[in-house]
Design a protein around this motif. Structure first.
Motif, mmCIF file in Angstrom:
data_model
loop_
_atom_site.group_PDB
_atom_site.id
_atom_site.type_symbol
_atom_site.label_atom_id
_atom_site.label_comp_id
_atom_site.label_asym_id
_atom_site.label_seq_id
_atom_site.Cartn_x
_atom_site.Cartn_y
_atom_site.Cartn_z
ATOM 1 N N PRO A 186 11.752 -8.212 -2.534
ATOM 2 C CA PRO A 186 10.871 -7.421 -3.402
ATOM 3 C C PRO A 186 11.660 -6.553 -4.380
ATOM 4 C CG PRO A 186 10.377 -7.041 -1.067
ATOM 5 C CD PRO A 186 11.560 -7.943 -1.124
ATOM 6 N N GLU A 187 11.062 -6.313 -5.515
ATOM 7 C CA GLU A 187 11.702 -5.505 -6.537
ATOM 8 C C GLU A 187 11.902 -4.069 -6.063
ATOM 9 O OE1 GLU A 187 8.942 -7.195 -6.950
ATOM 10 O OE2 GLU A 187 9.358 -8.710 -8.489
ATOM 11 N N ALA A 188 12.882 -3.431 -6.668
ATOM 12 C CA ALA A 188 13.045 -1.993 -6.459
ATOM 13 C C ALA A 188 11.873 -1.300 -7.147
ATOM 14 C CB ALA A 188 14.349 -1.536 -7.079
ATOM 15 N N ASN A 190 10.302 1.986 -9.157
ATOM 16 C CA ASN A 190 10.826 3.015 -10.041
ATOM 17 C C ASN A 190 9.838 4.146 -10.218
ATOM 18 O OD1 ASN A 190 13.311 1.777 -10.698
ATOM 19 N ND2 ASN A 190 12.160 0.304 -11.919
ATOM 20 N N GLN A 192 7.488 6.801 -11.836
ATOM 21 C CA GLN A 192 6.583 6.773 -12.988
ATOM 22 C C GLN A 192 6.202 8.206 -13.355
ATOM 23 O OE1 GLN A 192 5.840 3.945 -14.452
ATOM 24 N NE2 GLN A 192 6.806 2.652 -12.927
ATOM 25 N N GLU B 241 0.724 3.570 2.321
ATOM 26 C CA GLU B 241 0.884 2.808 1.066
ATOM 27 C C GLU B 241 1.765 3.566 0.079
ATOM 28 O OE1 GLU B 241 -0.608 -0.227 0.924
ATOM 29 O OE2 GLU B 241 -2.041 -0.027 2.570
ATOM 30 N N SER B 242 2.896 4.033 0.566
ATOM 31 C CA SER B 242 3.761 4.859 -0.277
ATOM 32 C C SER B 242 4.340 4.116 -1.469
ATOM 33 C CB SER B 242 4.937 5.410 0.525
ATOM 34 O OG SER B 242 4.472 6.219 1.537
ATOM 35 N N GLN B 243 4.230 2.797 -1.438
ATOM 36 C CA GLN B 243 4.730 2.057 -2.610
ATOM 37 C C GLN B 243 3.925 2.404 -3.864
ATOM 38 O OE1 GLN B 243 3.195 0.637 -0.031
ATOM 39 N NE2 GLN B 243 1.595 -0.732 -0.779
ATOM 40 N N TYR B 244 2.815 3.106 -3.700
ATOM 41 C CA TYR B 244 2.058 3.592 -4.859
ATOM 42 C C TYR B 244 2.857 4.568 -5.703
ATOM 43 C CZ TYR B 244 -2.656 1.760 -4.834
ATOM 44 O OH TYR B 244 -3.741 0.949 -4.978
ATOM 45 N N LEU B 245 3.945 5.061 -5.155
ATOM 46 C CA LEU B 245 4.865 5.903 -5.918
ATOM 47 C C LEU B 245 5.189 5.249 -7.263
ATOM 48 C CD1 LEU B 245 6.710 8.446 -5.428
ATOM 49 C CD2 LEU B 245 8.483 6.846 -4.796
ATOM 50 N N ALA B 246 5.165 3.917 -7.282
ATOM 51 C CA ALA B 246 5.517 3.199 -8.508
ATOM 52 C C ALA B 246 4.297 2.838 -9.340
ATOM 53 C CB ALA B 246 6.295 1.935 -8.163
ATOM 54 N N ASP B 247 3.143 3.370 -9.000
ATOM 55 C CA ASP B 247 1.949 3.063 -9.795
ATOM 56 C C ASP B 247 2.048 3.774 -11.151
ATOM 57 O OD1 ASP B 247 -1.011 2.003 -9.532
ATOM 58 O OD2 ASP B 247 -1.099 3.937 -10.560
ATOM 59 N N PRO B 248 1.866 3.013 -12.241
ATOM 60 C CA PRO B 248 2.075 3.612 -13.563
ATOM 61 C C PRO B 248 1.188 4.829 -13.811
ATOM 62 C CG PRO B 248 1.730 1.240 -13.757
ATOM 63 C CD PRO B 248 1.523 1.588 -12.322
ATOM 64 N N GLU B 249 -0.037 4.798 -13.329
ATOM 65 C CA GLU B 249 -0.911 5.924 -13.620
ATOM 66 C C GLU B 249 -0.852 7.020 -12.573
ATOM 67 O OE1 GLU B 249 -4.483 3.706 -14.485
ATOM 68 O OE2 GLU B 249 -3.205 2.982 -16.112
ATOM 69 N N VAL B 252 2.909 9.530 -10.209
ATOM 70 C CA VAL B 252 3.389 10.902 -10.362
ATOM 71 C C VAL B 252 2.801 11.813 -9.278
ATOM 72 C CG1 VAL B 252 1.617 11.344 -12.123
ATOM 73 C CG2 VAL B 252 3.551 12.864 -11.941
ATOM 74 N N GLU B 255 4.863 11.697 -6.199
ATOM 75 C CA GLU B 255 6.095 12.476 -6.344
ATOM 76 C C GLU B 255 5.825 13.959 -6.182
ATOM 77 O OE1 GLU B 255 9.211 11.786 -9.277
ATOM 78 O OE2 GLU B 255 8.360 9.795 -9.585
ATOM 79 N N ILE B 274 9.596 -2.899 0.093
ATOM 80 C CA ILE B 274 10.001 -2.646 -1.289
ATOM 81 C C ILE B 274 11.504 -2.899 -1.391
ATOM 82 C CG2 ILE B 274 8.202 -0.991 -1.894
ATOM 83 C CD1 ILE B 274 10.155 1.240 -1.247
ATOM 84 N N GLY B 275 11.994 -3.019 -2.604
ATOM 85 C CA GLY B 275 13.389 -3.408 -2.807
ATOM 86 C C GLY B 275 14.396 -2.310 -2.535
ATOM 87 N N ASN B 276 14.003 -1.060 -2.703
ATOM 88 C CA ASN B 276 14.991 0.021 -2.608
ATOM 89 C C ASN B 276 14.549 1.177 -1.715
ATOM 90 O OD1 ASN B 276 12.918 0.592 -4.385
ATOM 91 N ND2 ASN B 276 14.193 1.793 -5.784
ATOM 92 N N ILE B 280 14.627 5.852 -1.743
ATOM 93 C CA ILE B 280 13.614 6.848 -1.414
ATOM 94 C C ILE B 280 14.136 7.743 -0.291
ATOM 95 C CG2 ILE B 280 11.194 7.196 -0.803
ATOM 96 C CD1 ILE B 280 11.018 5.376 -3.012
#
Ligand SMILES: Nc1ncnc2c1ncn2[C@@H]1O[C@H](COP(=O)(O)OP(=O)(O)O)[C@@H](O)[C@H]1O
Lengths: 619, 354
Positions: A186-188, A190, A192, B241-249, B252, B255, B274-276, B280
């Motif tokens: 899976p992708e890293a 980032n 937002q 569902e912490s991968q929502y950290l990367a949700d564009p809208e 934030v 965070e 997730i990849g990284n 985190i």
């Protein structure tokens, strides 16, 4: 061959191979609904015992959520054991489907991929029919993470020994995207992070200004920016090492010295520069002057229709369309501002360089532009700036011609100056990475000061104190509306309707009830304000048709849910979400009860009426 | 880099790379031709020039390292995760066929069934996550369906036994409702409450469920001086569902919630793979008073197999192997390859595809 497998055949193939229960992810809600319709005349009925089991589970759910008692899908679900589950449905229906899956009553559920995250139930098999997904009006390939999230619903722990993810093609599928998704890492993810007005107000309420940088430094955004800065720092160290042999010579800064000397020498040798020197700003700007670009001229504005270079001088030229319709050919140098705004321009190969329709709409657009437009920051490369004459006069002052390091300087100059440029570039980038969040924060502070939410010393003003309680999208528009008294005297249905047009961000068309004259004029006012705020906050869609749905629901407390649904082509689930979001926005207005009692009261009346029927079922 | 140099560099790149660079930066970038795309990218780059340049360099670097591997490398032992990462881009149409025999449909379908019931024994990673929570924050990054809920439930139970308040956040109101029902069943309705934007049910219960936005707002209010008992006794914040950290809208908000989370409370982040995740964990460790432990694995508990179903109803394995060939996107099953090629021929207008 059909472009994709028929739903009835799909389900019987799955049943035959013992691959049920399955979740079938389809491209659209419509596809899910059509799949369900395909079973209307299907005779492959479930055995009575299974039909009864389904009825029993449904009865339990209906007892809790009466709104789904008459759901049109119930007969098919019960007879065939398949269901649809997507955002067009009410949450209570989705709960019913989830509950049926949990009890193992269904053979298949048709769902949309958009909501893969919202599909909180597993199955033995997942059927995938697409490799891209609509995001913000564009189709984008699924990421590896998304493919795995979807495929991951296959194989229930404790209920299955193995799980199956099966691809069945539909037009536009790219199988490579899916195989990459299955097999990849899976992708890293980032950061937002964005800096919002409520964030700034709430932070400044709680902490002094001088702590802001250290708070921002705690963000994941800064963590990731630092990671990038560290990479650059390592590169910078490397450049430093490479520069060691080029340390100070007879003059400390021999690179600049030689650069200057060299330039002057050249400029001297050609009395008049052969090439027509265009100023660097013009050169830098020129490439942004493409068709459709809005530009500022000394008195008016213009839209670029084409760019070209003049025949003899090769100087940069543009053809501009001015308000009123004049089309003029001008040197690019007359453009004073390049705005961050492109208009739709269909180019054409000859005068007027765009299609007639395009010309018309450009003219219209040009008139409609807001008075303030953000300008495009354009970086001017300083490298080939001509050296001032004064310096040229003083060639005699350079000691280079007689200097003992002259030959070394001449030999090393190219390498050394390249390294130094690289060094400066890295330093600039590192600097930018370390400070960009803070700069954006400061921009927000400035805007809030301009509008009077913050004092010159970044303390909350009286307005700032209450404005910080509005923590939703478009907060600036909402607080400015309140300050301009737009809602004074508005009744609950108008207030709720305006809030829903601000909250709703879907541009799907449809049929809607008519809006009242009062709402129409209030929305006109809101739209005007939103446009004037555009440089500071992206305006919402502000759909009047959508607002009308909310207006009806509040204005007529006798209106039933079914009655409301009949007034529009909007899906039930969408109406629900619209009203639920409106409720959320209204409840933020309600928090202003100390400073704006009348508004808060109006909001709370609207909420009380809004929360009835289906809206009352779920917390 | 000057704007000139940047423009030149962009012009030298293949359009696919430009599109990747444009992701998340340029709206509707797929519609733009190369010249227009470069212009849009240049325009965007003014916003964060340094970040833009470094992303560009990273993509160029990645491309260089992804040139097809020399063929003799192909038969090496399973790739380590690192190289796996680099060879991520598929070359399905170029990768030469391996000579291993392909799995048959019967083999691929074998073993379907229901496992015999087993007494519940926590997985080692589940115990590990709970233990680590004693000494710090924890982020769990495991495939969907592994059993993150068990960790959440047990962690909540332990904190409540300690008379601590627990807050559980989910990204969607619908998920909050499901969890509310589930947790009420486990702990009893008295102990569980739910907060939404306009409503609170049992808002003083020791286990509170809410969306992340609501928690962020509570934290704003607390920081602004409003007294909230629940935050004083807060012992654990579980973010599902912490991968929502990367949700564009909405990313934030995740965070902010993490940054403002009271220092006495433990954080338990639950995330799909997730990849990284280590980033985190490192980030949390750098801003929180206690270290953050990473619990991760990528092996699925229930093995997954991939298949291809042709529109005429013919089913075949998708890959040559029975399981998913991690790191080898090109190991297509010959039958799937043949059928899909036929599908493309019949449905795509000619010339649309490579
Ligand atoms: N240690 C375990 N042994 C057996 N089954 C387990 C174990 N842990 C979790 N499960 C089961 O696995 C299933 C998936 O768990 P869940 O928590 O929903 O996964 P996710 O990681 O996606 O949140 C549940 O049915 C749960 O009961």
């Amino acid at each position: 061959m059909p472009p994709s497998i028929h739903p009835v055949d799909l389900i019987s193939a799955l049943r035959q191979k013992h691959l049920t229960p399955a979740i079938v992810f389809l491209t659209s809600r419509r596809a899910c609904d059509e799949a369900m319709q395909a079973f209307d005349h299907n005779e492959a009925l479930l055995p009575p015992a299974r039909q009864e089991a389904i009825a029993a589970v449904l009865d339990d759910v209906i007892a809790q959520y009466p709104s789904i008692a008459e759901h049109p899908l119930i007969p098919t679900v019960q007879r065939i054991g398949v269901a649809a589950h997507h955002a067009g449905h009410l949450p209570s229906w989705k709960i019913a489907v989830e509950e049926l899956m949990r009890h193992g009553c269904l053979d298949a559920v048709f769902a949309t991929t958009t909501l893969a995250a919202g599909v909180d139930f597993p199955a033995r098999t997942v059927i995938i029919t697409q490799s891209s997904i609509r995001k913000a009006r564009d189709f984008t390939d699924l990421t590896i993470g998304e493919v795995q999230q979807i495929a991951g619903r296959a194989g229930r722990r404790g209920k299955d020994l193995v799980g199956f993810a099966i691809v069945t093609p539909s037009p536009y599928i790219d199988l490579a995207v899916l195989t990459k998704g299955f097999t990849g890492h899976p992708e890293a993810i980032n950061s937002q992070f964005v800096i919002t007005y409520p964030m700034v107000l709430n932070l400044l309420k709680a902490h002094p200004l001088d702590q802001m940088q250290s708070i921002l430094a705690k963000s994941f955004a800064q963590f990731q920016l630092n990671q990038r800065a560290e990479v650059l720092e390592r590169k910078l160290d490397d450049v430093h090492r490479q520069m060691e042999p080029y340390g100070p010579r007879v003059c400390t800064d021999w690179i600049s010295q030689w650069h200057m000397f060299d330039q002057v020498r050249r400029q001297r040798s050609h009395r008049a520069p052969a090439k027509n020197h265009e100023p660097p700003e013009v050169a830098a700007r020129f490439r942004f002057l493409t068709p459709g670009r809005v530009t500022g001229l000394s008195k008016a504005r213009g839209v670029v229709l084409r760019q070209y270079r003049s025949k003899g001088q090769k100087s940069p030229m543009v053809t501009l369309l001015r308000p009123g319709g004049a089309i003029t050919e001008c040197p690019a140098a007359i453009v004073t501002d390049v705005f961050d705004r492109m208009l739709e321009c269909k180019e054409a190969p000859s005068y007027p360089w765009c299609t007639p329709e395009s010309l018309e709409s450009l003219l219209q657009d040009l008139e409609d532009l807001p008075t303030r437009l953000p300008t495009l920051p354009i970086l001017v490369s300083k490298d080939d700036e001509p050296i001032p004459d004064a310096v040229v006069q003083t060639l005699g002052d350079f000691s280079c011609p007689t200097c003992p390091s002259r030959s070394a300087c001449q030999k090393d100059y190219l390498n050394a100056s390249k390294l130094r440029q690289e060094q400066q570039r890295h330093m600039k980038s590192i600097q930018a990475l370390r400070t960009s969040l803070w700069h954006r924060f400061q921009e927000r502070i400035e805007a809030l000061q301009k509008f009077g939410y913050l004092t010159a010393t970044a303390q909350l003003t009286e307005a700032g104190e209450w404005a910080r309680l509005i923590r939703i999208d478009h907060s600036l528009l909402i607080t400015e509306l309140i300050r301009s008294e737009a809602f004074t005297g508005a009744d609950p249905s108008l207030l709720a309707a305006v809030m829903s047009s601000i909250a709703h961000d879907d541009d799907r068309p449809g049929l809607f009830p008519r809006i009242s004259a009062g709402l129409g004029s209030l929305l006109g006012q809101v739209r005007k304000l939103a446009e004037s705020l555009a440089p500071y906050e992206e305006p919402p869609l502000l759909r009047a048709d959508i607002a009308a749905v909310t207006e009806r629901w509040i204005a007529d407390p006798q209106l039933t849910w079914i009655g409301l649904c009949k007034m529009t082509t909007m899906a039930e689930g969408d109406i629900y979400r619209l009203l639920a979001r409106t409720l959320e926005f209204l409840s933020q207005l309600h928090t202003l009860k100390d400073t704006h009692p009348a508004l808060a009261d109006c909001a709370s009346q609207a909420m009380a009426v809004l929360r009835r029927g289906v809206l009352e079922e779920l917390p | 880099m000057t704007t000139d140099e940047l423009e030149k560099l962009l012009a030298q790149q293949p359009i696919a790379l430009l599109h990747r660079l444009a992701r998340g930066r340029v709206h509707r970038h797929f519609r733009a031709g190369k010249r227009r795309l470069i212009e849009l990218l240049l325009r965007h780059s003014a916003e964060n020039r340094a970040g833009f340049e470094s992303d560009l360099q990273a993509l160029i670097g990645e491309r260089k390292s992804q040139r097809p591997e020399p063929p003799q490398l192909r038969h090496q032992a399973p790739l380590s995760p690192r190289t796996d990462h680099q060879s991520r881009r598929p070359h399905p149409h170029h990768e030469p066929d391996s000579h291993e025999p392909s799995v048959s449909l019967a083999e691929w379908l074998a073993g379907i069934g229901v496992p015999t019931p087993q007494p519940f024994v926590p997985d080692p990673w589940q115990d590990d996550a709970l233990d680590k929570l004693e000494t710090g924050d924890v982020i769990v990054s495991v495939p969907t369906g592994s059993g993150k809920t068990y960790v959440a439930v047990e962690a909540a139970r332990r904190a409540m036994e300690d008379n601590r308040t627990v807050i559980y956040t989910s990204p969607l109101k619908a998920l909050s409702n499901t969890k509310y029902t589930e947790f009420s069943r486990i702990f009893g309705a008295d102990l569980v409450g739910i907060l939404t934007g306009d409503r609170r049910d049992n808002g003083q219960a020791p286990l509170l469920i809410m969306t992340t936005e609501i928690l962020r707002n509570l934290l704003y209010d607390a920081a602004g001086g409003e007294i909230d008992l629940r935050l004083d006794t807060l012992g654990l914040v579980i973010m599902d569902e912490s991968q929502y950290l990367a949700d564009p809208e909405r990313g934030v908000v995740w965070e902010e919630t993490i940054i403002f989370c009271p220092s006495q409370a433990r954080l338990l982040l639950l995330s799909a793979s997730i990849g990284n995740p280590h980033d985190i964990a490192d980030w949390l460790t750098s801003i929180r008073p206690v270290p953050c432990h990473l619990i991760k694995h990528s092996k699925r508990t229930v093995p997954l197999r991939a298949g291809y179903l042709h529109p005429d109803g013919k089913l075949t394995p998708l890959f040559r192997t029975i399981g998913i060939p991690h790191g080898h996107p090109g190991h297509w099953h010959p039958e799937a390859k043949r059928l899909f090629a036929r599908y493309e021929d019949e449905t795509m207008p000619s010339g649309r595809r490579r």
